[in-house]
Design an enzyme around this catalytic site. Structure first.
Site, PDB file in Angstrom:
ATOM      1  N   ASP A 111       6.184   8.255   9.365  1.00  5.30           N
ATOM      2  CA  ASP A 111       6.630   7.666  10.914  1.00  5.30           C
ATOM      3  C   ASP A 111       7.216   6.549  10.751  1.00  5.30           C
ATOM      4  O   ASP A 111       7.555   5.962   9.531  1.00  5.30           O
ATOM      5  CB  ASP A 111       5.233   7.652  11.461  1.00  5.30           C
ATOM      6  CG  ASP A 111       4.270   6.395  11.020  1.00  5.30           C
ATOM      7  OD1 ASP A 111       4.747   5.600  10.433  1.00  5.30           O
ATOM      8  OD2 ASP A 111       2.901   6.753  11.172  1.00  5.30           O
ATOM      9  N   GLN A 112       7.528   5.855  11.792  1.00  5.76           N
ATOM     10  CA  GLN A 112       8.519   4.647  11.901  1.00  5.76           C
ATOM     11  C   GLN A 112       7.760   3.354  11.200  1.00  5.76           C
ATOM     12  O   GLN A 112       8.394   2.309  10.706  1.00  5.76           O
ATOM     13  CB  GLN A 112       8.957   4.243  13.209  1.00  5.76           C
ATOM     14  CG  GLN A 112       7.953   3.873  14.258  1.00  5.76           C
ATOM     15  CD  GLN A 112       8.572   3.482  15.509  1.00  5.76           C
ATOM     16  OE1 GLN A 112       9.564   4.031  15.915  1.00  5.76           O
ATOM     17  NE2 GLN A 112       8.116   2.391  16.055  1.00  5.76           N
TER      18      GLN A 112
END
Lengths: 140, 140, 140, 140
Positions: free
Chosen positions: D22-23
């Site tokens: 994920d980011q």
């Protein structure tokens, strides 16, 4: 889609997970993109490019700009699939990987995924670096 | 799990997607984590905290350190679920969100998700900031 | 891709989840298929077809046989996206939905998803039922 | 969580995909459930139970009724993880798999997943079949 004569392919094998299935009893069409991505990472590794390092050290990234998939046969939980991948085209603007997904001798899916190259920092498009241009398929 | 007396809850409603199902004909148990995450983001927004900005401006992040889920009833494609979420506990070390997932009046799932706070840059653990400590549930 | 003149579109709005992002800081290219699927289900509902019931009662299913996506602009966590969908083509063999994905006025992605119709029991291909043929776009 | 003395474990190795991140730059907490499920399927196969056949022939299924995860260390794209799994408890009502997820010698995650047994047709709970009861850990 045919595998072009003389092209170099790399294969990975994956086993379809339960989570990958849907209530239709087959692998969901979105999961193929997961397996195609794994196949590209292994293709690059087999050709001397560690993609994790590439992003980290070169500060570049290769986002997908186009994805085209043709689903020919369904695949099911616990099937072992072979994903055979090759570089169909690479130039300064883009890098196109083509793949066939096989269950034994049966072609289940064909896919063509095109990447461009961007600066990881600001997302601006840049030229494909030399290491990737070197993946160009041999002219026959 | 009971919703504690006097606690403030925030609800979101989601519709189970086809991709969320598995060949058992029900929503896969992993998908609940997606919907619980959406519920936490909306809980924070309802309490004045825009999580996208929080990460960007404060340079902090709230990774999950513990997840506990009890699945009581299956849910199916196209079901509309209500996810009712509240802060069960917050201190300098952690922030715990509890949730119940309802289909109409039926309790389908209970979950408890604990987050800590880290510096986005190097991942070191830090104290929960004041804005999050302020989410502490009222003592009854 | 242009929205054809006179065609009827249906829109859904979704908010990009944290789980949808990847370490590049943008929504992963596979997630679009999730949102496009939701858009098709809502398109059908808006036209009187409850897809959950369709599978259950008609004992038919509509698997994806082709997916083509062009990613024009990245989308990010917490972005609200509009997915505007229409029927580009329907005949006895296939049903093609086209979509544009917008963030505000900006076109982020274009997609074309083609479905066929099968018997849910044995997976044999069958003719598209009348209720779906009725979705044919008006000739201008 | 310690691996109990004398217990039999089965290991699988997985490589964290780009889609799994994920980011925040780490593997998303929901993805662990995918890898834990793969580990259970391989545990069963190593003990003579082909889960795909089990569902098909016995007309039974093993849905997850409880999942408890503790995330100790983040994992990243391209990490190779070992998931070491064992049966912690099995009786007529439930089957509990415990797992540790390791990156080299480092413990990254501990998980405990409890399954019950249901009839695939109507979803009614039934007794754990003998083949699964036989997985009971040896008393030391």
């Amino acid at each position: 889609m045919r595998i072009p004569v003389g092209v170099e392919t790399t294969s990975i094998h994956v086993r379809v997970g339960y989570v990958d299935t849907d209530q239709g009893g087959v692998m969901h069409h979105s999961t193929y993109l997961r397996y195609l991505e794994m196949a590209r990472v292994e293709y690059l590794r087999a050709h001397g490019i560690d993609y994790a390092n590439f992003e980290l050290k070169q500060r570049l990234a290769l986002p997908v700009v186009e994805a085209n998939l043709r689903y020919k046969l369904p695949t099911r939980f616990d099937d072992v699939l072979e994903i055979k991948t090759w570089v169909a085209l690479v130039n300064r603007a883009k890098l196109q990987f083509d793949s066939v997904i096989l269950r034994g001798a049966n072609l289940t899916t064909m896919a063509s995924i095109t990447l461009c190259c961007i600066h990881a920092g600001d997302g601006r498009i840049c030229s494909m670096p030399t290491a990737l241009l070197a993946l160009a398929p041999a002219r026959v």
